[in-house]
Each structure stands twice: as C-alpha cells, then as structure tokens.
Motif scaffolding. Structure first.
Motif, short mmCIF file in Angstrom:
data_model
loop_
_atom_site.label_atom_id
_atom_site.label_comp_id
_atom_site.label_asym_id
_atom_site.label_seq_id
_atom_site.Cartn_x
_atom_site.Cartn_y
_atom_site.Cartn_z
N THR A 88 28.30 -55.73 32.26
CA THR A 88 28.31 -54.74 31.18
C THR A 88 27.49 -53.51 31.57
O THR A 88 26.70 -53.54 32.51
CB THR A 88 27.70 -55.34 29.90
N PRO A 120 26.96 -67.55 32.52
CA PRO A 120 27.87 -66.48 32.08
C PRO A 120 27.57 -66.05 30.65
O PRO A 120 27.37 -66.87 29.76
CB PRO A 120 29.25 -67.13 32.19
N GLY A 121 27.52 -64.73 30.43
CA GLY A 121 27.32 -64.19 29.10
C GLY A 121 25.88 -64.13 28.64
O GLY A 121 25.60 -63.63 27.54
N GLN A 122 24.96 -64.60 29.45
CA GLN A 122 23.55 -64.59 29.06
C GLN A 122 22.91 -63.26 29.44
O GLN A 122 23.22 -62.66 30.47
CB GLN A 122 22.81 -65.73 29.76
N VAL A 132 24.67 -57.96 31.11
CA VAL A 132 25.30 -59.27 30.91
C VAL A 132 26.44 -59.38 31.91
O VAL A 132 27.25 -58.46 32.05
CB VAL A 132 25.83 -59.42 29.47
N THR A 170 29.69 -61.76 33.08
CA THR A 170 30.61 -62.81 32.68
C THR A 170 31.57 -63.10 33.83
O THR A 170 31.62 -62.36 34.82
CB THR A 170 31.41 -62.40 31.43
#
Length: 602
Positions: free
Chosen positions: A406, A454-456, A466, A468
């Motif tokens: 991101t 993932p996503g953390q 972040v 993913t």
C-alpha cells in the motif's frame, strides 16, 4: 488715382461689418466665458487647451479607478478577516481535539463543526464582487474559484493572474489576489510517501592493484546521474594515497546531490587478494600497509596475520586467510578506504600477487561503489569511467511473487527525509528484513527476519505500510518519503477532520496528525497575514494616489483656465470701445453718405 463713390461706400461697409464681427465675437466670448472659441482665435492656445483637457480627463479616470480599487480592496480585506476568524476557530477546535480525555462522541462533535467551518471557508473563497466576478479566480473571473472534486480533493479552477487598475501613467495597483497564492500554495510540514517494486543497482569496477598516484579523481564534468552533474571528488581524509580517487570520495560526491538525482551511493569494503604467502621474517620497510610498516620476526603465516591485525587501528585493514593455511591472504578495509601496499624490495618473504623480493613497489587498490535506486537511473558524463561506471540506463529488478504494497502512511515524525528504504523478503519468504538503502547490508534495528503476516501493519521509523499477497524470496519493495512543498488549506482541514474521526485510538499517530495540522494552519494564517498586510498597503496607495491625482487635476484645471478662460474686465472694455467705434462710424457714414457735389451746385 480716382476713387469713386462706389469704392468709398464698399470700403466703409466692409469696415463696419468687420467691426460688427469683432463685437459679435467679443459678445460670444463673454457669453461663453472663454477667450478661445475657435482654434483660429489662438492656434497655440487651442492646442495647449486640448492637451490639458485630455490630461484632466485622465486624472478624473485615475481618481475613479482609485475609488473603485479602494472599494474592492476593502471588500477583499473584509473577506480575509472572516477567513482569519475561521482559521482561529479551527485552531481552537484542533487543540481541543488533542485532549486525551475526549471520547468518540466528543471528537465527532469537533469534526462536525470543522466540516461546517470548512464549508463556510469554501463559500468565502468563492465570493463574488458587485459585477458577479469571483474575487480570487485571477483572470478567470467568471469561473468558480474552488470546488470539491468527486475524489474528495479540493481543486483551484482559477489562474495565478492578479487583476490590476491604473492609478497614473506609471502606477498600476493590484486590486485582487489570486486564490492560488492565498489559499493553495501554502508551505507545509506534510510528509508524503511513495512505494515501488524491485531495485536497480550498479557496482563500478574495482581498480585492482595499480601504481600509486595513477588513479584519476572525479572531475566536475565526468559524471552525470539522472542528468544531474556530480561535483568533483575531494580528498576523503582517510586514504594515504589517491585520496580524491577513493570509493569514499566518489560516493561522497554522488551523495552530495542525492536530493536531486535520488540515487544512493554505497561504499563497499575494499579487499585485496595478496595470493599465497611464502613465509619469512619481515623487517624495516620490506612490507607496509597504508604507510605503516609490518614487522614480523617469527616469519610464519599466523605471525604475519597477527602482525597485520595488530596495526588495524592505524591502517584500517584486517588480514584473513579464509581458505586456511597455505591459501591466499586477503586484506580488507571495511570502510572502503584505499589500500596502499609498499615494499622496499629485497625480502625473503613474498606474496603471489605482490612481490616483496624484487624491486621497490608502491601500489594502491580502490574499492567499489554500488549505486542503488528503486527507480531506473541513467549514467552519463564526459568520463564516467573515471568513477568506474559505464554510461547507460539501469532498470529495477522485477518481483517474482504476487505481493502488493500500500501507499505509505506517515504516522510519526520522520528523522531523515533523504533516506529510502527496502523491504527485502528472505529465503524462504516467510520472513522479511527492512534496510536503509544507504546501508543495505545492515537491517534496521528490530526489523531483521520479521515474520510476514499478509495484511498486517508494518510500522517503522514513523512509516506504515501493508503488504498483501504472496511475495517470493528476493522480492523487494521500496519506500521513499519526502517533504511536500505546498498544500492547500482545504486539504489541511479536511485531513484533520479525517484524523480526528479515525485515529483517536492510536495515540502516537493521533498526536502527530494534530501537530501537523496545527503547524499547517499556522502557515495558512501567516500567508493570510501577509496578504492582508499587502492589501492594507494597496489601500494606502490608492488613497495617496487619489490625493495626488486630485492635486494634479486642480493644478491642470488652473493652467487650462489661464489658457482659455476670458478676462471679463478686458473683454467688456474692448466690447465697449468697439461698440463706441462702431456707433461713431455708423453715424459718420450716414452723414458722409448724404454729401454730394450737386448740393453745392444748387
């Protein structure tokens, strides 16, 4: 010469008519109060009067312009005064929102009032004058100054033109300011981040052992990176020879322009492979490293290594034998300084790659520099080879996995805006490390072999990203932060509203966002104060210029009066005189007309 009665009669009548014309002209001038009725009355005076009337008309227009300018400037100042009140209220609300005791409902109430103030601000910036023109749209006065786009961004639709009026032949006064400068191009402390995938690297060629003093330093035209000229290299302050040609000197020159070209230059450790060693004692100046003599009375491989390593604090060089006894001796300068090797010759001991038994030698080895960037970069220049590089364009690597990153969020103060970072996935890619691109060999403290979830959120040094998907081993994600040059006040307030609503549960980020907003509001207030001060100066100029034009107008009218206004006393006197003369002439003519020689013959 015979004069007939007809001639006498005609001449007398002509004289009477001329006298009558003079009287009529005087009567007309007295009636008009002017001594110049026709240009023929006084050609020079008529021309002068025409010029003076033109000047008077200009002064009258300048006076009207000054009045109009003052009115519009006072209107602008009243708008800006209302904006000041909004800024002050936003500041009060932001300080209140920073109170840790506020609950979610309290913060929502603050955010709601800020939204109302933001709408009020937008209405003020979109104010119109009496002609329906937008005050702050520059030359695009028929276009609404600011709108909120579908993506939530505030867009300035005017231009940067400042409307002016003439107050004299040489004085032009700005009557309206473009909203671009007042509300949009405002200095800011805001930091923004960008992300990329992959990394581009380029390592120059090492020099190998060459004669000392023969390495060419970098000249000011030798190297360009991304069209940025790299300055000449300077002495590195540590190498004992060719100090302006060392990897340290080259990297320093490149990094001095990193803000312009965006490419990091990293100095690599300097290594020299001396080859296999033929042991024997070393005395005098038979073997020196960086100007320090290596003395070995024992004459074994181990004693040589010990003798060299005892001098590391002076030479900056360590000696190893990675392959074990009987293999090559490797000299390493971890800081990348040049390694200078000297011998006076005549030794019994020797190295396969540096002969101590023959003639005297003085040689030097330069380390390498690695260029690193998350974007493609270009190498050019008159002689890039002087830095060991080859001209060309070098592109980033491509990640093999499906990982996505991101856009960075800034959640705390950034200490180094010139640094970039890499998130490097290890092998296996279940872990990753984060490194600064200025030192890619050393992970940041606490970010070596971090377990990938993932996503953390990945938070480090005030940055949050972040990732993913499924990255592959060796995949690299680059992060760069930079200070934003300017920001509009609408974005400042809108961002503050979002922060108050969404980040109250993150104390560090919340405090950072509030602090950033307060700083940016201060910048907006400063710009507004500057603008109002300029408006006040312009109002004073309009007043003083009007007074000056009034005085010039009076003076010019006085001069015009002298040129064309009639002197009634003189004119009436002339009229009386000419009337008397005409009357006498008429009476004489009547009597003369009645005379005839036949009257005497009767």
């Amino acid at each position: 010469m015979r004069v007939s009665s007809v001639d006498i009669y005609r001449r007398t009548v002509d004289s009477l008519m001329a006298q009558q014309s003079t009287i009529s002209d005087l009567q007309l001038k007295i009636s008009a109060g002017k001594k110049i009725i026709n240009s023929s009355d006084d050609p020079i005076g008529a021309t002068q009067a025409s010029n003076l009337r033109y000047e008077i008309s200009k002064f009258n227009q300048f006076i009207k312009n000054a009045d109009a300018a003052k009115n519009i400037l006072e209107y602008e100042d009243s708008i800006l005064d209302s904006v000041v009140n909004i800024y002050q209220r936003i500041r009060e609300l932001a300080i209140n929102a920073g109170n840790a005791s506020l609950g979610r409902d309290d913060r929502e109430a603050v955010a709601t009032e800020m939204e109302e103030r933001l709408l009020e601000l937008q209405d003020l910036v979109n104010a119109k004058d009496a002609n329906g023109d937008y005050l702050f749209s520059g030359y695009k006065s028929k276009v609404q100054t600011v709108i909120k786009a579908a993506d939530g961004q505030y867009v300035f639709q005017g231009d940067e033109g400042n409307r002016n009026v003439a107050l004299s032949n040489t004085t032009s006064l700005t009557i309206l300011d473009s909203g671009k400068g007042v509300f949009f191009n405002i200095p800011t402390d805001t930091v923004i981040g960008t992300v990329t995938s992959g990394v581009a690297t380029l390592t120059n060629t090492p020099s190998g052992l060459v004669n000392a003093g023969t390495l060419t330093p970098l000249a000011s035209t030798d190297l360009r990176i991304n069209d940025v000229l790299i300055p000449a290299s300077e002495l590195d302050g540590i190498s004992t020879t060719d100090a302006a040609s060392s990897a340290i000197a080259i990297a320093r020159a490149i990094n001095s322009k990193i803000a312009d070209h965006g490419v990091h230059a990293i100095v690599n450790p300097n290594s020299v492979d001396l080859g296999a060693y033929t042991p024997a004692s070393l005395v005098g100046s038979q073997f020196s490293i960086n100007g320090i003599a290596v003395l070995d009375n024992i004459g074994t491989e181990d004693s040589l290594l010990s003798a060299i390593n005892l001098l590391t604090s002076q030479t900056g060089v360590i000696a190893t034998q990675p392959g074990g006894a009987g293999t090559a001796v490797i000299l390493t300068a971890q800081d990348g300084r040049n390694i200078q090797l000297q011998t006076s010759g005549g030794a019994t001991a020797s190295f396969a790659n540096f002969n101590l038994t023959g003639a005297a030698l003085d040689e030097v080895a330069r380390s390498t520099v690695t260029l690193r960037s998350h974007e493609a970069f270009n190498i050019q220049g008159a002689f890039p080879s002087h830095a060991g590089f080859t001209a060309g364009t070098y592109s980033p690597s491509t990640n093999a996995g499906s990982g996505l990153i991101t856009k960075p969020a800034i959640i705390d103060n950034i200490t180094n805006l010139n640094e970039t970072y890499s998130i490097v996935f290890n092998n296996p890619p279940s872990t990753f490390s984060i490194v600064a691109d200025s030192d890619p060999g050393t992970p940041l403290e606490g970010f070596s072999n971090v377990t990938y979830v993932p996503g953390q959120n990945i938070d480090f040094l005030g940055i949050r990203v972040v990732i993913t998907g499924t990255p592959s081993a060796g995949d690299i994600f680059g992060l760069e932060v930079e200070a934003k040059a300017t920001q509009d006040v609408f974005t400042t307030i809108n961002t503050l509203i979002t922060s108050i609503r969404n980040f109250g549960f993150e104390p560090i980020r919340y405090s950072y966002e509030i602090g950033q907003a307060l700083n940016n509001i201060s910048y907006a207030e400063s710009r507004l104060i500057e603008t109002r001060a300029e408006v006040g100066v312009r109002i004073n100029i309009a007043d003083s210029q009007k007074d000056f034009n009034d005085k010039l107008n009076v003076l010019t009218q006085s001069i015009l009066s002298e040129v064309e206004d009639l002197d009634y006393t003189e004119a009436i006197t002339k009229l009386t005189q000419n009337s008397f003369i005409l009357q006498a002439a008429q009476q004489s003519f009547v009597k003369v007309q009645g005379l005839s020689i036949f009257n005497y013959l009767r």
